[in-house]
Motif scaffolding. Sequence first.
Motif, PDB file in Angstrom:
ATOM      1  N   ARG A  79      30.411  34.496  46.857  1.00 43.32           N
ATOM      2  CA  ARG A  79      30.200  34.216  45.435  1.00 43.32           C
ATOM      3  C   ARG A  79      31.559  34.107  44.758  1.00 43.32           C
ATOM      4  N   LEU A  80      31.714  33.084  43.924  1.00 43.95           N
ATOM      5  CA  LEU A  80      32.949  32.863  43.170  1.00 43.95           C
ATOM      6  C   LEU A  80      32.930  33.769  41.947  1.00 43.95           C
ATOM      7  N   VAL A  81      33.851  34.725  41.912  1.00 41.37           N
ATOM      8  CA  VAL A  81      33.855  35.731  40.855  1.00 41.37           C
ATOM      9  C   VAL A  81      34.832  35.376  39.736  1.00 41.37           C
ATOM     10  N   ALA A  82      36.016  34.885  40.101  1.00 40.77           N
ATOM     11  CA  ALA A  82      37.027  34.574  39.087  1.00 40.77           C
ATOM     12  C   ALA A  82      37.802  33.322  39.492  1.00 40.77           C
ATOM     13  N   LEU A  83      38.328  32.630  38.486  1.00 45.99           N
ATOM     14  CA  LEU A  83      39.093  31.405  38.697  1.00 45.99           C
ATOM     15  C   LEU A  83      40.540  31.597  38.258  1.00 45.99           C
ATOM     16  N   GLU A  84      41.367  30.612  38.559  1.00 41.98           N
ATOM     17  CA  GLU A  84      42.790  30.692  38.219  1.00 41.98           C
ATOM     18  C   GLU A  84      42.987  31.043  36.750  1.00 41.98           C
ATOM     19  N   GLY A  85      43.921  31.958  36.512  1.00 39.49           N
ATOM     20  CA  GLY A  85      44.222  32.387  35.150  1.00 39.49           C
ATOM     21  C   GLY A  85      43.387  33.561  34.669  1.00 39.49           C
ATOM     22  N   ASP A  86      42.289  33.886  35.355  1.00 39.11           N
ATOM     23  CA  ASP A  86      41.460  35.035  34.968  1.00 39.11           C
ATOM     24  C   ASP A  86      42.153  36.336  35.355  1.00 39.11           C
ATOM     25  N   TRP A  87      41.870  37.368  34.593  1.00 39.53           N
ATOM     26  CA  TRP A  87      42.282  38.724  34.928  1.00 39.53           C
ATOM     27  C   TRP A  87      41.020  39.457  35.342  1.00 39.53           C
ATOM     28  N   LEU A  88      41.088  40.184  36.451  1.00 40.45           N
ATOM     29  CA  LEU A  88      39.899  40.803  37.010  1.00 40.45           C
ATOM     30  C   LEU A  88      40.164  42.273  37.297  1.00 40.45           C
ATOM     31  N   TYR A  89      39.266  43.127  36.800  1.00 40.19           N
ATOM     32  CA  TYR A  89      39.332  44.546  37.142  1.00 40.19           C
ATOM     33  C   TYR A  89      38.429  44.782  38.340  1.00 40.19           C
ATOM     34  N   VAL A  90      39.000  45.289  39.417  1.00 40.81           N
ATOM     35  CA  VAL A  90      38.250  45.568  40.638  1.00 40.81           C
ATOM     36  C   VAL A  90      38.061  47.078  40.734  1.00 40.81           C
ATOM     37  N   GLU A  97      43.941  42.584  38.403  1.00 35.57           N
ATOM     38  CA  GLU A  97      44.409  41.473  39.226  1.00 35.57           C
ATOM     39  C   GLU A  97      44.408  40.184  38.420  1.00 35.57           C
ATOM     40  N   LYS A  98      45.557  39.476  38.406  1.00 34.22           N
ATOM     41  CA  LYS A  98      45.592  38.148  37.785  1.00 34.22           C
ATOM     42  C   LYS A  98      45.462  37.107  38.885  1.00 34.22           C
ATOM     43  N   ILE A  99      44.540  36.182  38.699  1.00 31.55           N
ATOM     44  CA  ILE A  99      44.302  35.145  39.703  1.00 31.55           C
ATOM     45  C   ILE A  99      45.327  34.031  39.480  1.00 31.55           C
ATOM     46  N   PRO A 100      46.177  33.772  40.493  1.00 26.45           N
ATOM     47  CA  PRO A 100      47.231  32.767  40.316  1.00 26.45           C
ATOM     48  C   PRO A 100      46.681  31.341  40.245  1.00 26.45           C
ATOM     49  N   LYS A 101      47.516  30.454  39.751  1.00 25.75           N
ATOM     50  CA  LYS A 101      47.154  29.039  39.632  1.00 25.75           C
ATOM     51  C   LYS A 101      46.793  28.496  41.010  1.00 25.75           C
ATOM     52  N   GLY A 102      45.698  27.713  41.055  1.00 24.87           N
ATOM     53  CA  GLY A 102      45.267  27.104  42.296  1.00 24.87           C
ATOM     54  C   GLY A 102      44.498  28.035  43.220  1.00 24.87           C
ATOM     55  N   HIS A 103      44.100  29.211  42.711  1.00 21.99           N
ATOM     56  CA  HIS A 103      43.392  30.191  43.527  1.00 21.99           C
ATOM     57  C   HIS A 103      42.096  30.640  42.848  1.00 21.99           C
ATOM     58  N   CYS A 104      41.277  31.360  43.594  1.00 24.19           N
ATOM     59  CA  CYS A 104      40.046  31.943  43.064  1.00 24.19           C
ATOM     60  C   CYS A 104      39.813  33.287  43.753  1.00 24.19           C
ATOM     61  N   GLY A 122      42.396  38.806  49.285  1.00 27.95           N
ATOM     62  CA  GLY A 122      43.057  38.659  47.998  1.00 27.95           C
ATOM     63  C   GLY A 122      42.660  37.323  47.399  1.00 27.95           C
ATOM     64  N   PRO A 123      43.427  36.808  46.434  1.00 29.19           N
ATOM     65  CA  PRO A 123      43.104  35.495  45.862  1.00 29.19           C
ATOM     66  C   PRO A 123      43.140  34.413  46.951  1.00 29.19           C
ATOM     67  N   VAL A 124      42.156  33.531  46.928  1.00 25.35           N
ATOM     68  CA  VAL A 124      41.987  32.496  47.953  1.00 25.35           C
ATOM     69  C   VAL A 124      42.327  31.142  47.343  1.00 25.35           C
ATOM     70  N   PRO A 125      43.062  30.278  48.060  1.00 19.95           N
ATOM     71  CA  PRO A 125      43.356  28.946  47.524  1.00 19.95           C
ATOM     72  C   PRO A 125      42.071  28.148  47.265  1.00 19.95           C
ATOM     73  N   LEU A 126      42.002  27.515  46.115  1.00 22.46           N
ATOM     74  CA  LEU A 126      40.844  26.676  45.782  1.00 22.46           C
ATOM     75  C   LEU A 126      40.659  25.531  46.771  1.00 22.46           C
ATOM     76  N   SER A 127      41.737  25.134  47.426  1.00 15.84           N
ATOM     77  CA  SER A 127      41.641  24.034  48.386  1.00 15.84           C
ATOM     78  C   SER A 127      40.781  24.388  49.599  1.00 15.84           C
ATOM     79  N   LEU A 128      40.500  25.670  49.824  1.00 17.17           N
ATOM     80  CA  LEU A 128      39.641  26.079  50.938  1.00 17.17           C
ATOM     81  C   LEU A 128      38.158  25.943  50.604  1.00 17.17           C
ATOM     82  N   VAL A 129      37.820  25.820  49.314  1.00 18.33           N
ATOM     83  CA  VAL A 129      36.422  25.712  48.907  1.00 18.33           C
ATOM     84  C   VAL A 129      35.925  24.303  49.223  1.00 18.33           C
ATOM     85  N   GLU A 130      34.815  24.241  49.972  1.00 15.92           N
ATOM     86  CA  GLU A 130      34.267  22.963  50.438  1.00 15.92           C
ATOM     87  C   GLU A 130      33.067  22.488  49.635  1.00 15.92           C
ATOM     88  N   GLY A 131      32.327  23.394  49.022  1.00 19.96           N
ATOM     89  CA  GLY A 131      31.134  22.979  48.293  1.00 19.96           C
ATOM     90  C   GLY A 131      30.343  24.166  47.785  1.00 19.96           C
TER      91      GLY A 131
END
Length: 171
Positions: A79-90, A97-104, A122-131
């Motif tokens: 499940r996609l919880v946060a996108l680039e630029g979001d701040w997330l409390y785990v 955690e701040k999600i870096p640009k180009g990551h989720c 940790g934060p995962v590159p958005l380029s790995l998301v396929e669908g």
Amino acid sequence: MWAPCYFAFQSYGYSLHVVDGLSMQPTFNPTGEPVRDRVVVERWRVRALALLGQVGRYSRGDVVLLRAPDRPGEYIIKRLVALEGDWLYVPGRVDVEKIPKGHCWVEGDNVALSADSRTRYGPVPLSLVEGRARVVFWPPWRSGRVAAGEPIGRLLVRNPRAISRARDDCS
């Protein structure tokens, strides 16, 4: 003759995937039975918007198919919880955690049994998301749309300083 058409449809249209494991319970494989859920993954919209350079390809709460960051050639569904630029409390961590640009940030719905951004990647590159996983089609008694929704217990933080101040006041 049909092989190129099939490959193109699987890569750029829709594809079928088997969901292994218990990390996405109760969304997938809710009973833990040997019958595993099979899902239809929509790829065309994600790829089309990527080609156009649009950032609105994903939404928080989407269930996504992505290439495993630590195992080339394997796919995982999270499940996609946060996108680039979001701040997330785990929960259980000190920092926000701040999600870096180009990551989720991706997580399994079953936090006790999931290897995900929280526990492994940790934060995962958005380029790995396929669908996006859209429909469960097997087993027949579970068929239906895959619901998007934010996981319980996750907090997207609008002002990370407010969390730090609140934490300092409690100490």
